[in-house]
Design an enzyme around this catalytic site. Sequence first.
Site, short mmCIF file in Angstrom:
data_model
loop_
_atom_site.label_atom_id
_atom_site.label_comp_id
_atom_site.label_asym_id
_atom_site.label_seq_id
_atom_site.Cartn_x
_atom_site.Cartn_y
_atom_site.Cartn_z
N TYR A 1 1.21 -9.80 -1.49
CA TYR A 1 1.83 -11.14 -1.13
C TYR A 1 1.96 -12.39 -1.64
CZ TYR A 1 -0.32 -9.70 3.91
OH TYR A 1 -0.55 -9.14 5.22
N LYS B 1 -3.96 4.53 -3.12
CA LYS B 1 -3.48 4.45 -2.96
C LYS B 1 -3.28 5.40 -4.44
CE LYS B 1 -0.12 7.05 -1.03
NZ LYS B 1 0.23 8.16 0.15
N ASP C 1 -3.84 6.23 3.85
CA ASP C 1 -3.72 7.12 5.00
C ASP C 1 -4.21 8.10 5.19
OD1 ASP C 1 -3.36 8.94 2.28
OD2 ASP C 1 -1.34 9.81 2.37
N ASP D 1 -4.88 -5.47 5.03
CA ASP D 1 -4.07 -6.24 6.49
C ASP D 1 -4.01 -5.02 7.66
OD1 ASP D 1 -2.54 -7.77 8.29
OD2 ASP D 1 -0.70 -7.54 7.47
N ASP E 1 -6.59 -4.55 11.47
CA ASP E 1 -5.86 -4.50 13.06
C ASP E 1 -6.25 -3.39 13.34
OD1 ASP E 1 -4.46 -6.96 12.42
OD2 ASP E 1 -2.98 -6.01 13.44
C1 IPM Z 1 -3.43 -11.91 8.78
C2 IPM Z 1 -2.04 -11.49 9.43
C3 IPM Z 1 -1.62 -12.35 8.36
C4 IPM Z 1 -1.68 -11.83 7.19
C5 IPM Z 1 0.03 -13.24 8.64
C6 IPM Z 1 -0.12 -13.68 9.99
C7 IPM Z 1 0.55 -13.84 7.10
O1 IPM Z 1 -1.74 -10.86 9.48
O2 IPM Z 1 -4.51 -12.47 8.24
O3 IPM Z 1 -3.83 -10.56 9.45
O4 IPM Z 1 -0.76 -11.05 7.06
O5 IPM Z 1 -2.62 -12.33 5.89
MG MG Z 2 -2.73 -9.08 10.07
#
Ligand code: IPM
Ligand code: MG
Length: 359
Positions: free
Chosen positions: A142, A192, A224, A248, A252
């Site tokens: 990042y 990884k 993975d 990240d 999710d």
């Molecule tokens: C998160 C989001 C952010 C990230 C984006 C919006 C920059 O996906 O907070 O998980 O990738 O960190």
């Molecule tokens: Mg995210």
Amino acid sequence: MTTYNIALLAGDGTGKEVTDEAVKILKAIEQKYGYEFNFERALIGGCAYDEFKTPLPQTTLDIAKKSDAVLLGAVGDWKYDNLPPEVRPERALLGIRKELNLFANLRPAVVYPELTSLSPLKEEVVSGTDIMIIRELTGDVYFGTPKGIEEKNGEKFGFNNMCYFESEIKRIAHIAFQTAMQRNKKLCSVDKANVLDVSRLWRETVICVSKDYPEVELTHMYVDNAAMQIIRNPKQFDVILTGNIFGDILSDEASMLAGSLGMLPSASLSDKIPSMYEPIHGSAPDLKGQNVVNPIATILSAAMMLKYSFKMNDEYNDIENAVRKTLKSGYRTKDIAQEGAKITGTSQMGDLIKENILK
Ligand code: IPM
Ligand code: MG
């Protein structure tokens, strides 16, 4: 009376609606325990761009930096999709994380018993899941340099750099081990290391830090495999530690165990004051102004603020219990509604939780 200064960054879309409900809940805590919370509002994201031509104005950073904690709603709206990358709303998030040194991102994925049927996975797989994902937030690909898009060998060439200093891995590993010590003493570090050098350093460093925490059972998993295990058998995890990009993606994925993004809070901690708290979900601009979005993720983020920034454990438990009670009574916002649910709007959900706190 103890006074706490909270920077309130509502952001875009439904950010204002959900932060309003969190403020309502914090006011209930004020009333019950006799603290004083001062809120100072500032713009972040697209709304800040509209006013200042930058998604993260200096005034906002100044207000955040002098606060005791930051509560954020969400940023982003489709109407900013065509802006250049450096002024897009999401940039504000990366910017504030770096500026406030918010290196430790705590993303709990808890499946409430009332909501197990919401998950796209089988109820018996998800029920009882309680994972704390600890994601490093200020390093990795990042923020690594060099980066860019250039001409090379007569064609375009895009590149980023996945990199970590040992000190960055150490400090996040300590947070993860300390968190595990307060939970079930199980830590799974995700990397990884079979392919990436940066992951080899990650693994070596985590093993080195583990010597300080002999009671914690440390395991390692390739990313993975971790992605697969999280949906195959989520209950095997207690605390997951991982880097920025893997975290990240995995966070999710883990959010789907709980069924709705609308339930999941997060804390982004620094080793200095302030830390920042925000729901995991986005700004849902299509739902703005309709009083339908779920404020629980933001309310639980405010609760995390009480726990982690202000060391108010009873107050944290009060909010969590009030959320559980409200769900148990059958009240649901649309995103978490099952058959027979009592559908409530955003502000009614806030009112119900508040009542349960003050009862
Ligand atoms: C998160 C989001 C952010 C990230 C984006 C919006 C920059 O996906 O907070 O998980 O990738 O960190
Ligand atoms: Mg995210």
